[in-house]
Design an enzyme around this catalytic site. Structure first.
Site, PDB file in Angstrom:
ATOM      1  N   ASP A   1     -10.727   3.180   4.640  1.00  0.00           N
ATOM      2  CA  ASP A   1     -11.392   1.919   4.510  1.00  0.00           C
ATOM      3  C   ASP A   1     -12.704   1.865   4.498  1.00  0.00           C
ATOM      4  O   ASP A   1     -13.341   0.931   3.919  1.00  0.00           O
ATOM      5  CB  ASP A   1     -10.839   1.234   5.793  1.00  0.00           C
ATOM      6  CG  ASP A   1      -9.539   0.412   5.668  1.00  0.00           C
ATOM      7  OD1 ASP A   1      -9.328  -0.038   4.479  1.00  0.00           O
ATOM      8  OD2 ASP A   1      -8.805   0.300   6.539  1.00  0.00           O
TER       9      ASP A   1
ATOM     10  N   LYS B   1       0.822  -1.111  -0.032  1.00  0.00           N
ATOM     11  CA  LYS B   1      -0.010  -0.014   0.025  1.00  0.00           C
ATOM     12  C   LYS B   1       0.923   1.029  -0.046  1.00  0.00           C
ATOM     13  O   LYS B   1       0.620   2.259  -0.636  1.00  0.00           O
ATOM     14  CB  LYS B   1      -0.949  -0.034   1.151  1.00  0.00           C
ATOM     15  CG  LYS B   1      -1.980  -1.091   1.183  1.00  0.00           C
ATOM     16  CD  LYS B   1      -2.825  -1.215   2.824  1.00  0.00           C
ATOM     17  CE  LYS B   1      -3.868  -2.463   2.143  1.00  0.00           C
ATOM     18  NZ  LYS B   1      -4.521  -2.648   3.674  1.00  0.00           N
TER      19      LYS B   1
ATOM     20  N   GLN C   1      -4.500  -1.191  10.063  1.00  0.00           N
ATOM     21  CA  GLN C   1      -4.423  -2.700   9.422  1.00  0.00           C
ATOM     22  C   GLN C   1      -4.890  -3.666  10.405  1.00  0.00           C
ATOM     23  O   GLN C   1      -4.615  -3.954  11.436  1.00  0.00           O
ATOM     24  CB  GLN C   1      -2.835  -2.875   8.882  1.00  0.00           C
ATOM     25  CG  GLN C   1      -2.765  -4.339   8.181  1.00  0.00           C
ATOM     26  CD  GLN C   1      -3.285  -4.241   6.829  1.00  0.00           C
ATOM     27  OE1 GLN C   1      -3.585  -3.210   6.042  1.00  0.00           O
ATOM     28  NE2 GLN C   1      -3.798  -5.383   6.320  1.00  0.00           N
TER      29      GLN C   1
HETATM   30  N1  GUN Z   1      -6.854  -6.449   6.368  1.00  0.00           N
HETATM   31  C1  GUN Z   1      -7.524  -7.212   5.288  1.00  0.00           C
HETATM   32  N2  GUN Z   1      -7.914  -6.302   4.196  1.00  0.00           N
HETATM   33  C2  GUN Z   1      -8.036  -5.148   4.932  1.00  0.00           C
HETATM   34  C3  GUN Z   1      -8.624  -3.843   4.546  1.00  0.00           C
HETATM   35  O1  GUN Z   1      -9.243  -3.727   3.412  1.00  0.00           O
HETATM   36  N3  GUN Z   1      -8.161  -2.824   5.298  1.00  0.00           N
HETATM   37  C4  GUN Z   1      -7.537  -2.960   6.386  1.00  0.00           C
HETATM   38  N4  GUN Z   1      -7.377  -1.879   7.171  1.00  0.00           N
HETATM   39  N5  GUN Z   1      -7.157  -4.245   7.222  1.00  0.00           N
HETATM   40  C5  GUN Z   1      -7.252  -5.286   6.328  1.00  0.00           C
END
Ligand code: GUN
Length: 294
Positions: A121, A54, A98
């Site tokens: 998110d 990311k 995360q």
């Molecule tokens: N863990 C797995 N997918 C995601 C996501 O899309 N966002 C976040 N913050 N954590 C994740």
């Protein structure tokens, strides 16, 4: 029949290029550098990989990113206090915690603490509620990426039967709402579906999945969807990222299902790159929304 491959990597590249061009013009006009703050608690290897990818995508597209690390044994109030600081920092436009968090955290309380305007998110109840009412602010990155992929591949969902396997807050539930809504960021043709959501208690799952014009597998079980569960010619979207000693696999038995489906996403190189691209989209959108506020 051998299915057409939906190349998520290429489509994500296209979206990143469009964003980079728009971002360049916007940042020079406003002299604001959109910034994503990522929060990583502990050292989960998969989370480390996701965060690295990311942040690299931010860099490549012209967005700034910060990484805030807390140790595995950090407590709820430490994380809440970090979120509070980021909520009030005008240089931070998007906040991403995360997931999964170590088990001693109350995840919903943490997600509720993020300023909904910085919730890139789209996990905050205010943003989820807005999607359910058909007036979204931010869209969660994976379902939004899937909608973008369908649109950019010329695949319509309006009037079609979409079957989603999995009822998670991150993929299954928001995907269902977005596909049943009247409109989407890519227009009405990639909304207006008839939606069925299947889960662990669904009776006769194959009978449900065989009805799907669009089948979305988001259950986290390696190669769960087999050829007999797919209607010939269906669009099959694999959200699975199952890591094992043998390597990465999806929720779909790719080799068998590609002989039945009309379109199929690979793993890796399918939905994953689009999730990252839509996070960049949301971070830029967050900066635009915050800049336009009085
Ligand atoms: N863990 C797995 N997918 C995601 C996501 O899309 N966002 C976040 N913050 N954590 C994740």
């Amino acid at each position: 029949m051998t299915a057409t491959l939906l190349d998520g990597k290429a489509i994500a590249g296209q979206i990143r290029n469009e964003l980079a061009t728009e971002l360049h013009a916007w940042t020079s006009q406003h002299n604001i550098q959109p910034c994503l703050a990522a929060v990583l608690v502990g050292e989960d290897p998969a989370s480390e990989i996701y965060i690295r990818s990311k942040r690299r995508a931010c860099e490549r597209t012209g967005l700034t990113s910060q990484l805030h690390r807390l140790p595995e044994d950090a407590c709820q109030s430490e994380l809440q206090s970090l979120i509070d600081t980021l909520n009030h920092d005008p240089a931070v436009h998007g906040i991403l915690v995360q997931l999964p968090l170590p088990s001693h955290f109350q995840e919903p309380t943490i997600l509720d603490a993020i300023n909904p305007l910085k919730d890139v998110d789209a996990f905050h109840p205010e943003n989820v509620g807005r999607i359910s009412q058909g007036r979204p602010r931010y869209l969660p990155c994976t379902p939004h990426g899937i909608q973008q992929m369908l649109h950019r591949s010329g695949l319509k969902t309006s009037g079609k039967h979409a079957v989603i396997i999995g009822r998670s807050d991150i993929v299954g539930k928001p995907m269902a709402m977005m596909l049943m809504n009247r409109d989407s960021t890519t227009g009405a043709a990639t909304a207006n579906a008839t939606v069925t959501v299947c889960h662990t208690r669904t009776a006769d799952l194959p009978q449900q999945t065989r009805q799907a014009d669009i089948l979305i597998a988001a259950i986290g079980r390696s190669r769960f969807v087999t050829a007999d569960m797919v209607k010939p010619g269906a669009v099959v979207i694999d959200v699975g990222m199952n890591r094992a000693d043998e390597g990465l696999s999806g929720d779909v038995d790719f080799d068998a299902v590609k002989e039945v489906a009309g379109y199929i996403t690979p793993v890796p190189g399918g939905v994953g790159p689009l999730t990252v691209a839509m996070l960049l989209y949301n971070t830029f959108l967050a900066a635009k929304i915050q800049q336009a506020m009085p």
